[in-house]
Design a protein around this motif. Structure first.
Motif, PDB file in Angstrom:
ATOM      1  N   ARG A 126      -3.918  -4.096 -12.507  1.00 57.02           N
ATOM      2  CA  ARG A 126      -5.171  -4.566 -11.899  1.00 57.02           C
ATOM      3  C   ARG A 126      -5.618  -3.653 -10.757  1.00 57.02           C
ATOM      4  O   ARG A 126      -6.773  -3.215 -10.705  1.00 57.02           O
ATOM      5  N   ASP A 127      -4.709  -3.356  -9.852  1.00 54.12           N
ATOM      6  CA  ASP A 127      -5.070  -2.554  -8.683  1.00 54.12           C
ATOM      7  C   ASP A 127      -5.393  -1.118  -9.054  1.00 54.12           C
ATOM      8  O   ASP A 127      -6.268  -0.492  -8.456  1.00 54.12           O
ATOM      9  N   ARG A 128      -4.704  -0.608 -10.041  1.00 61.18           N
ATOM     10  CA  ARG A 128      -4.960   0.764 -10.507  1.00 61.18           C
ATOM     11  C   ARG A 128      -6.379   0.914 -11.042  1.00 61.18           C
ATOM     12  O   ARG A 128      -7.008   1.961 -10.891  1.00 61.18           O
ATOM     13  N   ALA A 132      -5.207 -13.256  -7.102  1.00 59.72           N
ATOM     14  CA  ALA A 132      -4.725 -12.085  -6.381  1.00 59.72           C
ATOM     15  C   ALA A 132      -3.712 -12.442  -5.319  1.00 59.72           C
ATOM     16  O   ALA A 132      -3.415 -11.656  -4.443  1.00 59.72           O
ATOM     17  N   GLY A 181      -8.995  -1.159 -10.212  1.00 59.59           N
ATOM     18  CA  GLY A 181     -10.026  -1.699  -9.344  1.00 59.59           C
ATOM     19  C   GLY A 181     -10.648  -2.976  -9.879  1.00 59.59           C
ATOM     20  O   GLY A 181     -11.805  -3.291  -9.587  1.00 59.59           O
ATOM     21  N   GLU A 223     -11.179  -0.810  -2.818  1.00 51.82           N
ATOM     22  CA  GLU A 223     -10.001  -0.084  -2.335  1.00 51.82           C
ATOM     23  C   GLU A 223      -9.585   1.037  -3.275  1.00 51.82           C
ATOM     24  O   GLU A 223      -9.138   2.103  -2.835  1.00 51.82           O
ATOM     25  N   ALA A 224      -9.736   0.823  -4.578  1.00 51.88           N
ATOM     26  CA  ALA A 224      -9.315   1.840  -5.544  1.00 51.88           C
ATOM     27  C   ALA A 224     -10.270   3.025  -5.596  1.00 51.88           C
ATOM     28  O   ALA A 224      -9.943   4.058  -6.182  1.00 51.88           O
ATOM     29  N   ALA A 261      -0.237  -6.916 -11.393  1.00 50.43           N
ATOM     30  CA  ALA A 261      -0.809  -6.460 -10.127  1.00 50.43           C
ATOM     31  C   ALA A 261      -0.952  -4.942 -10.118  1.00 50.43           C
ATOM     32  O   ALA A 261      -1.959  -4.403  -9.618  1.00 50.43           O
ATOM     33  N   LYS A 262       0.029  -4.254 -10.694  1.00 52.50           N
ATOM     34  CA  LYS A 262      -0.022  -2.793 -10.754  1.00 52.50           C
ATOM     35  C   LYS A 262      -1.193  -2.321 -11.614  1.00 52.50           C
ATOM     36  O   LYS A 262      -1.950  -1.423 -11.214  1.00 52.50           O
TER      37      LYS A 262
END
Length: 327
Positions: free
Chosen positions: A290-292, A19, A294, A236-237, A287-288
């Motif tokens: 993955r973060d979307r 990350a 969670g 965070e998601a 990263a987009k």
């Protein structure tokens, strides 16, 4: 088993955080094409993982052509058998899988396991969640658990996978840690996440056990409310979703997901796939994705991945025996 920490079983040897700072979006092409085989139907965790990885590979320029094939049936066994029985024609195929490749071999849901294919790499970790329909009378985990205590057989929890799978083990473990008999759980199995969601919305089940990434998508669509997440702290998601630890249930779990090749896959091909996936985890495109969803960023490949699977097999066998799922 006073404090059940499945997370220690499911991820400890896999963690290799990727990350850190995402690198440039465009990468030198790793290969022309990749075909992803998904052992379940649309809407499940395997489906989301394969399509998310495919999206990142294509958008980062690592692969020109990405294709997907859903092959549900037999608790993942149909796809596993297909890869094994057609090994020579499947050298260009990556099958997505996760902890159930171990669990389902242990409980005899399938007659093959990770030793019958070629482990390539573990890529992501996904927390689990318990959700209810948007119009459910159960406003919180406490409401659902109180109803379960009053009438265990009247509060069915479903999942998009077979009995004895992770979708079954996770709520059973939560109930055990909360102080109830996990064998009192009435689990309803569906053959894909989408079918399980339909069961929830139709009232066939009171709650759904699923991966957090799937729960986030459903919650954002306004279809469900997330009652609890098996993360050590809020994600965070999904900032409004409480952890089970917050709810007084000392239970954590994260499910790895990774990729497998056909049996006998040449070492150079195995390494090429592993290197491609490793490079993908450094991209902005990944990263987009993955973060979307969670997800936790995890990468472990080759023999290290195989050794991890062997260790997890021993741990899961002990856990499932202690909970009465196998003898």
């Amino acid at each position: 088993m006073k404090h059940l920490k499945i997370s220690a079983l499911a991820i400890a040897a896999l963690v290799s955080l990727g990350a850190g700072a995402a690198m440039a979006q465009e990468k030198e092409k790793a290969m022309d094409s990749v075909h992803f085989l998904i052992p379940g139907g649309a809407g499940g965790g395997w489906d989301g993982t394969a399509r998310g990885v495919g999206e990142a590979l294509k958008n980062s320029g690592l692969v020109d052509t990405v294709t997907f094939e859903n092959m549900s049936g037999g608790g993942g066994g149909k796809a596993l058998n297909y890869v094994v029985e057609n090994a020579q024609s499947n050298e260009g195929t990556l099958m997505v899988h996760s902890t159930p490749i171990i669990v389902r071999a242990l409980n005899k849901t399938v007659d093959m396991g990770f030793r019958d294919v070629t482990p390539v790499a573990g890529v992501i970790g996904d927390y689990a969640a318990v959700v209810v329909g948007k119009d459910s009378d159960y406003e919180s985990w406490d409401d659902l658990y109180a109803a379960f205590q009053e009438d265990p057989r009247g509060v069915a929890i479903g999942g998009g996978s077979a009995p004895g799978s992770m979708d079954h083990l996770v709520p059973a473990a939560i109930l055990q840690e909360a102080g109830s008999d996990p064998l009192d759980l009435r689990y309803v199995a569906y053959d894909a996440g989408g079918k399980a969601m339909a069961g929830l919305l139709s009232g066939e089940i009171a709650a759904l056990s699923t991966g957090l990434s799937e729960a986030i998508a459903l919650a954002e669509a306004g279809e469900v409310r997330i009652l609890g997440v098996t993360a050590p702290e809020r994600v965070e998601a999904a900032p409004d979703a409480p952890t089970f630890k917050e709810l007084g249930v000392d239970m954590e779990f994260v499910n790895w997901r990774g990729f497998f090749g056909a049996p006998g896959l040449p070492e150079d091909k195995r390494n090429a796939y592993a290197d491609m996936l490793k490079e993908m985890t450094t991209t902005e495109a990944w990263a987009k994705v993955r973060d979307r969803n969670g997800w936790i960023d995890i990468y472990n490949a080759g023999e290290d991945f195989t050794a991890y699977l062997e260790n997890q097999e021993a741990d899961m066998q002990q856990l499932m025996t202690n909970m009465g799922f196998i003898q």
